[in-house]
Design a protein around this motif. Structure first.
Motif, PDB file in Angstrom:
ATOM      1  N   THR A  55       0.835  -1.207   0.000  1.00 42.53           N
ATOM      2  CA  THR A  55       0.000   0.000   0.000  1.00 42.53           C
ATOM      3  C   THR A  55       0.865   1.251   0.000  1.00 42.53           C
ATOM      4  N   LEU A  56       1.878   1.244   0.870  1.00 44.86           N
ATOM      5  CA  LEU A  56       2.711   2.450   0.972  1.00 44.86           C
ATOM      6  C   LEU A  56       3.498   2.697  -0.313  1.00 44.86           C
ATOM      7  N   ILE A  57       4.021   1.627  -0.911  1.00 46.26           N
ATOM      8  CA  ILE A  57       4.866   1.806  -2.100  1.00 46.26           C
ATOM      9  C   ILE A  57       4.018   1.902  -3.367  1.00 46.26           C
ATOM     10  N   GLY A  58       3.087   0.968  -3.513  1.00 43.59           N
ATOM     11  CA  GLY A  58       2.301   0.916  -4.743  1.00 43.59           C
ATOM     12  C   GLY A  58       1.211   1.970  -4.801  1.00 43.59           C
ATOM     13  N   VAL A 114       5.259  -6.283 -15.009  1.00 43.05           N
ATOM     14  CA  VAL A 114       6.344  -6.116 -14.041  1.00 43.05           C
ATOM     15  C   VAL A 114       7.585  -5.554 -14.736  1.00 43.05           C
ATOM     16  N   TYR A 115       7.958  -6.173 -15.856  1.00 48.05           N
ATOM     17  CA  TYR A 115       9.128  -5.686 -16.607  1.00 48.05           C
ATOM     18  C   TYR A 115       8.881  -4.273 -17.125  1.00 48.05           C
ATOM     19  N   ALA A 116       7.648  -4.020 -17.581  1.00 49.04           N
ATOM     20  CA  ALA A 116       7.345  -2.709 -18.169  1.00 49.04           C
ATOM     21  C   ALA A 116       7.449  -1.607 -17.121  1.00 49.04           C
ATOM     22  N   TYR A 118      -1.900  -0.518 -14.887  1.00 52.07           N
ATOM     23  CA  TYR A 118      -2.100   0.046 -13.549  1.00 52.07           C
ATOM     24  C   TYR A 118      -0.797  -0.131 -12.777  1.00 52.07           C
ATOM     25  N   THR A 119       0.086   0.855 -12.904  1.00 49.75           N
ATOM     26  CA  THR A 119       1.434   0.679 -12.364  1.00 49.75           C
ATOM     27  C   THR A 119       1.431   0.548 -10.842  1.00 49.75           C
ATOM     28  N   GLY A 120       0.537   1.273 -10.175  1.00 52.59           N
ATOM     29  CA  GLY A 120       0.457   1.190  -8.721  1.00 52.59           C
ATOM     30  C   GLY A 120       0.087  -0.216  -8.276  1.00 52.59           C
ATOM     31  N   ARG A 121      -0.885  -0.820  -8.987  1.00 47.16           N
ATOM     32  CA  ARG A 121      -1.330  -2.153  -8.624  1.00 47.16           C
ATOM     33  C   ARG A 121      -0.218  -3.177  -8.850  1.00 47.16           C
ATOM     34  N   VAL A 122       0.509  -3.019  -9.958  1.00 41.24           N
ATOM     35  CA  VAL A 122       1.614  -3.945 -10.237  1.00 41.24           C
ATOM     36  C   VAL A 122       2.639  -3.874  -9.112  1.00 41.24           C
ATOM     37  N   VAL A 157       3.855  -6.899  -6.354  1.00 44.55           N
ATOM     38  CA  VAL A 157       5.181  -7.504  -6.192  1.00 44.55           C
ATOM     39  C   VAL A 157       5.596  -7.535  -4.715  1.00 44.55           C
ATOM     40  N   TYR A 158       5.149  -6.564  -3.932  1.00 42.25           N
ATOM     41  CA  TYR A 158       5.497  -6.603  -2.497  1.00 42.25           C
ATOM     42  C   TYR A 158       4.672  -7.644  -1.762  1.00 42.25           C
ATOM     43  N   VAL A 159       3.456  -7.894  -2.259  1.00 42.28           N
ATOM     44  CA  VAL A 159       2.662  -8.975  -1.688  1.00 42.28           C
ATOM     45  C   VAL A 159       3.341 -10.311  -1.986  1.00 42.28           C
TER      46      VAL A 159
END
Lengths: 499, 325
Positions: free
Chosen positions: B112-115, B191-193, B207-211, B215-217
Motif C-alpha cells: 500500500t505504501l509503495i504501490g 512487471v518488466y514494463a 495500472y502501475t500502482g497495482r503492479v 510484487v510486495y505482496v
C-alpha cells in the motif's frame, strides 16, 4: 577561406558518430573563428545537436579530430572542453535547481575561498559582475528554480562566462523564449561577439538565424552539406540545402468539416500543476488538427492530461458525447491514444522486444497466458502494413532505427482501436524518409475516418499535415485557424503571443 | 540444429556466473573429496533454499525498480507467528494461516505504501525491516522458542519428499511458477514494463500502482514461506533468524544479472546467483577459511560481477558499431 590558419579558432574534422542503428554524423567538418556567430542549420535529426555535444565534450565521436589553435586535442569530457575554452549551454538546462544563482555560476570550479572555506560574499560579488554583463539584475542568492526559464538560461550563460570561454555553444536557446526575451538574448550574443567569442547557435527559426549569424553550416541526415558567409545566404539558400524533398502541394488533403460529427470535445480543461488553463476545443471525425506553439506553452501537458497520465484540476473531456475518466486505462478504453514526445523517456520500453512494446496496451486479467501465436499474427500484420524494418517480432526495440521504433509505438496505439490518435512531436529524431512515411500513414488513417491531433514545434510540419491549426501560448489557446486560410506568420504571431 | 555458444551480447548476464559455478565445482571436486559427498551437496542445496525463496520474491520487486529490505525480518516474524498459533490448530492449517497472515499484513503494508501511495521502496521496507524484527523480539522477549514441528513442517524445511529434499521441492515449485508468470503472462510483462519505463507503462494503460503493490505482496508471501522453512530446519523460531539475510539475497539477485534500476533480470539468474554464493561459502568453510573472509569474498564477487556486466555491454556495443562500418 580555408587557407587562413586558425591560430585561435576551433576546427572539427571528419567527425562521425553512430547511435545503435542510426548514423547520426558522417565525416562532418566545422570551422569556428573568434568573434563570429555561426549557425548550424538543419532539420530535426540532421545531427546538429550531436555535433554540438561532441564539441562540448558531452559525447565522444567514433571518429575524427578536434583542433584547437591548430593542435589536435582530446575532448573526453565537459571538463576537457572547458579547459580549451569551449562551453555548452544545452537544450535541457543543467543547473542545480535548489541552489542559489551565484552557487550555480561557480559550481565545481573557481569557487572563492577564504580560511573558513567558501567565501560567499566574494562569490556573490563576482556573480553580480558577470550578471551585470548580461544585463540582468537579480539577487545572487535567489534559488534558481524560482527564476523564469529565460533567466535560468542567462544564468547558464553566466556560468559559461565565468570560465575563460572562447567558444560558446547555444543549443536552441530561443525555443522557449518570447520575442522580447529573444531580443535581450541576442544583445548579449552580439556583445560576446565583440569580445572575440565564437558563438555557435542552433535555432529552428529561420528569421533568427538570418538576423544574427555571420556564417552558416548546413547539415542534412548527419552529413555536411555546405557552409557560407552571411552575404551568400538567404531563406531559399537554406531551405534548398536543409530539405531534400520539399512538401508537395498535391499531398495535402482537401478536408470538408461540414456534416462531420464531433469525436473529441474538450471543455474548460485546466492542469492541476498550472501548465495550462481553461482549454476548450473540438476535433471532428477524420480531421487532422495541428497543435502549434513554443516549447513550454503547455501542449505536451495538455495532451498528456487527455491521455490520463497527468492530473487535471477542472474541465471535462468527451469522446462521441461520453465523458472520459481521468486515468490512462479509461482514456485508452474510451478511445484516446497518445504517441508521446520523447520516445526513450515516455513510450518505448528500451529493454523489451518489438512484441512486448507493440502489445503493451493490450490488457487482460493479469495472470492470463499470452498466446504467442495470436500475437505473432497481429504483429506481423503491423510490420507489413507500416513496413517496419525489424528482424522479427522478438527483436529488441533498441535495435530498430528511430523511425521504425516510432512506427511500433503508433501501431501499439492503433491496436487499441482509438477514436482519436494524438501524436506529440511524432517526427522528432526521425530521418526524412521515415518522416514522409509517417505523414503518409497519418493521412491514410484520417481518410479512413480516424481523428488525429498532431502536436509539433515545426511550423512546416503543422502546415503540411493539418486541416485545422490550434495554437497555444503560455498555457492558453491563442488561435484556432483553418489551414487553407492562414499563413505561417499568423501562426507564429499567435504562438509568441503577439496580438 | 548445431549448438552455438552465446556471444557476448546475446548471452544472459547470469551465464558468466554459471560458468564460475561449474569451475568452482570442478576445482573443489579435485581438491577436496569431502566436498562431493552426498551429505555436503545436500547441505549446499538445503542452505541455499531459503535465500533462493526470498530471492524469488526479491526479483519481482527489483524488476519493478524497487527493493524489499524487510524479507529477513519478515522471515523471523513468520516463524514467531507460527510458534504462536501452532498449538491452536492442526499443523498444516497453522502453516497456511501463518503464510496468509504474513502475506496480508506485510504485503499489505509494504504494497500500500509503495504501490498505492507512491512512497520510496527503500525507505518503506527499511521501516518494516525494523518493525517486524522489533515485534519478533517483543513477542518472544528475545528468547528462542523450540517448536514440535511434526513431519509436514520438517519436510518443508529440512526433510525429504521421496528422494528429493523438501526445501528443493519448494524452490522448484516457486521458481517454476515465477518463471512462467514472468515470461508468459500479462502480469509478468507488466512487471518488466513498470521497471523498464514507468511512464510508458502507465501511458500504455498498465495500472502501475497495482503492479507495484502486487510484487510486495509476492515478496511477503515468499518471506512467509521462508520463515516456515527456517522453523522446519531448526525446529525452533528465533527472533534473530534471518538477520542481515536481505543483503545476501540482494547480492545474489544482482549477481544473477537482475538490474537494480529495474526492467532487466530473471528468476534463473537469481537461482544461479544465490546457489553460487552458497557454494562459495560452503567451499571456503571446507577449505578452512574463516567465515569473516566469506563476507569479503561475497563483496568482491558482487563487485566483479557488476564490473563484468559493464565490460560485456561495452564490448558488445563496440563490436556492433564496428560491424556496421
Amino acid at each position: 577561406m580555408t587557407i587562413k590558419t586558425l591560430t585561435s579558432g576551433v576546427e572539427m574534422r571528419q567527425i562521425s558518430k553512430r547511435f545503435d542503428a542510426v548514423q547520426a554524423l558522417a565525416n562532418v567538418n566545422l570551422e569556428l573563428h573568434p568573434g563570429e556567430v555561426h549557425t548550424i542549420a538543419g532539420e530535426n535529426g540532421s545531427g546538429k545537436s550531436t555535433l554540438l555535444k561532441i564539441l562540448g565534450g558531452v559525447l565522444k565521436p567514433d571518429d575524427g579530430q578536434i583542433l584547437v589553435a591548430g593542435e589536435e586535442k582530446e575532448f573526453n569530457s565537459v571538463r576537457d572542453a572547458m579547459r580549451y575554452g569551449v562551453t555548452m549551454v544545452s537544450q535541457e538546462l543543467s543547473l542545480v535547481p535548489n541552489l542559489g544563482i551565484a552557487e550555480n555560476v561557480f559550481i565545481g570550479h573557481n569557487q572563492s575561498r577564504n580560511k573558513f572555506g567558501i567565501d560567499w560574499k566574494d562569490t556573490d560579488r563576482r556573480a553580480l559582475e558577470i550578471l551585470k554583463r548580461l544585463n540582468i539584475t537579480v539577487d545572487p542568492r535567489r534559488e534558481v528554480s524560482t527564476l523564469p526559464q529565460h533567466e535560468q538560461q542567462l544564468v547558464e550563460i553566466a556560468r559559461a562566462l565565468s570560465f575563460d570561454t572562447r567558444v560558446l555553444l547555444l543549443d536552441e536557446p530561443t525555443s522557449s523564449l518570447a520575442p522580447n526575451e529573444v531580443a535581450a538574448l541576442f544583445k548579449v550574443v552580439r556583445q560576446l561577439r565583440e569580445d572575440g567569442v565564437a558563438v555557435v547557435l542552433i535555432t529552428h527559426r529561420m528569421s533568427e538565424m538570418l538576423e544574427i549569424s555571420d556564417r552558416f553550416t548546413v547539415l542534412r541526415d548527419g552529413k555536411f552539406i555546405d557552409t557560407s558567409d552571411r552575404s551568400g545566404v538567404n531563406e531559399n539558400w537554406l531551405i534548398d540545402r536543409m530539405v531534400l524533398n520539399k512538401p508537395k502541394e498535391s499531398a495535402r488533403r482537401n478536408f470538408q468539416s461540414s456534416g462531420r460529427k464531433t469525436v473529441l470535445e474538450v471543455k474548460g480543461l485546466s492542469d492541476r500543476a498550472g501548465a495550462y488553463s481553461d482549454i476548450s476545443f473540438e476535433v471532428r471525425e477524420g480531421e487532422i488538427v495541428g497543435l502549434a506553439g513554443l516549447a513550454g506553452a503547455g501542449r505536451t501537458e495538455l495532451v498528456e492530461t487527455l491521455a490520463g497520465v497527468r492530473q487535471r484540476s477542472a474541465g471535462e473531456v468527451f469522446i462521441n458525447g461520453n465523458q472520459v475518466g481521468a486515468n490512462s486505462r479509461t482514456a485508452l478504453k474510451s478511445g484516446i491514444a497518445l504517441v508521446p514526445d520523447d520516445r526513450r523517456l515516455k513510450s518505448t520500453i528500451h529493454e523489451m522486444s518489438v512484441r512486448d512494446n507493440l502489445m503493451l496496451s493490450q490488457h487482460k486479467f493479469e495472470i492470463t497466458h499470452r498466446s504467442r501465436k495470436s500475437e505473432d499474427k497481429i504483429i506481423k500484420s503491423w510490420i507489413e502494413k507500416f513496413s517496419i524494418k525489424t528482424s522479427g517480432p522478438d527483436a529488441q526495440i533498441k535495435s530498430l532505427s528511430g523511425g521504425n521504433q516510432q512506427k511500433v509505438v503508433i501501431a501499439r496505439c492503433l491496436q487499441t482501436n482509438p477514436k482519436i490518435l494524438i501524436l506529440d512531436e511524432a517526427t522528432r529524431g526521425v530521418d526524412l524518409g521515415a518522416k514522409a512515411e509517417i505523414y503518409e500513414i497519418l493521412r491514410n488513417l484520417a481518410n479512413e475516418g480516424l481523428s488525429i491531433l498532431v502536436v509539433s514545434s515545426e511550423i512546416g510540419e503543422i502546415f503540411e499535415i493539418s486541416d485545422r491549426i490550434l495554437v497555444m501560448h503560455a498555457g492558453e489557446l491563442s488561435a484556432n485557424l483553418d489551414r487553407s486560410k492562414t499563413s505561417e506568420a499568423e501562426v507564429v504571431a499567435a504562438a509568441t503571443g503577439v496580438k | 540444429m548445431k549448438f552455438k555458444l552465446p556471444s557476448l551480447s546475446t548471452m544472459p548476464a547470469w551465464f558468466g556466473v554459471l560458468v564460475l559455478e561449474v569451475v568452482l565445482l570442478i576445482v573443489m571436486a579435485l581438491t577436496q573429496p569431502v566436498f562431493f559427498s552426498g551429505s555436503n551437496l545436500s547441505n549446499i542445496v538445503r542452505s541455499s533454499a531459503i535465500p533462493i525463496v526470498l530471492g524469488i520474491g526479491m526479483t519481482y520487486t527489483i524488476l519493478t525498480a524497487g527493493i524489499d529490505l524487510s524479507v529477513g525480518s519478515v522471515l523471523a516474524f513468520s516463524g514467531i507467528l507460527l510458534s504462536g498459533i501452532i498449538e491452536l490448530m492442526p499443523r498444516y492449517l497453522a502453516v497456511v494461516v501463518t503464510i496468509a497472515l504474513v502475506t496480508i499484513i506485510v504485503g499489505g503494508i509494504n504494497g500500500t505504501l509503495i504501490g498505492r501511495l507512491g512512497l520510496n521502496s527503500f525507505v518503506v521496507t527499511l521501516g518494516t525491516l525494523g518493525i517486524f524484527r522489533g515485534i519478533a523480539y517483543l513477542v518472544t522477549n528475545g528468547t528462542t522458542r523450540s517448536i514440535d514441528t511434526g513431519p509436514l513442517i520438517n519436510k518443508i524445511g529440512d526433510g525429504n519428499v521421496g528422494p528429493i529434499p523438501g526445501p528443493l521441492l519448494v524452490v522448484i515449485v516457486l521458481a517454476g511458477i515465477s518463471i512462467y508468470v514472468l515470461r508468459s503472462t500479462y502480469f509478468g510483462r507488466d512487471v518488466y514494463a513498470v521497471g523498464g519505463n514507468e511512464f510508458a507503462a502507465k501511458l500504455a494503460g498498465i495500472y502501475t500502482g497495482r503492479v507495484k503493490m502486487n510484487v510486495y505482496v509476492i515478496s511477503a508471501f515468499c518471506a512467509g514461506v521462508a520463515g516456515i522453512m527456517q522453523v522446519g530446519r531448526l525446529s525452533s523460531a528465533a527472533p534473530t533468524a534471518g538477520a542481515g539475510l536481505e543483503l545476501t539475497v540482494v547480492a545474489g539477485v544482482l549477481l544473477g544479472g537482475t538490474r537494480l534500476s529495474g526492467g532487466v533480470g530473471s528468476i534463473w539468474g537469481t537461482v544461479i546467483g544465490l546457489l553460487f554464493l552458497q557454494t562459495v561459502s560452503n567451499s571456503l568453510t571446507i577449505q578452512g577459511v574463516s567465515s569473516y573472509w566469506q563476507q569479503v569474498v561475497t563483496g568482491v564477487l558482487l563487485g566483479a560481477a557488476v564490473l563484468f556486466d559493464r565490460i560485456r555491454l561495452e564490448l558488445s556495443g563496440r563490436a556492433k558499431s564496428k560491424e556496421k562500418k
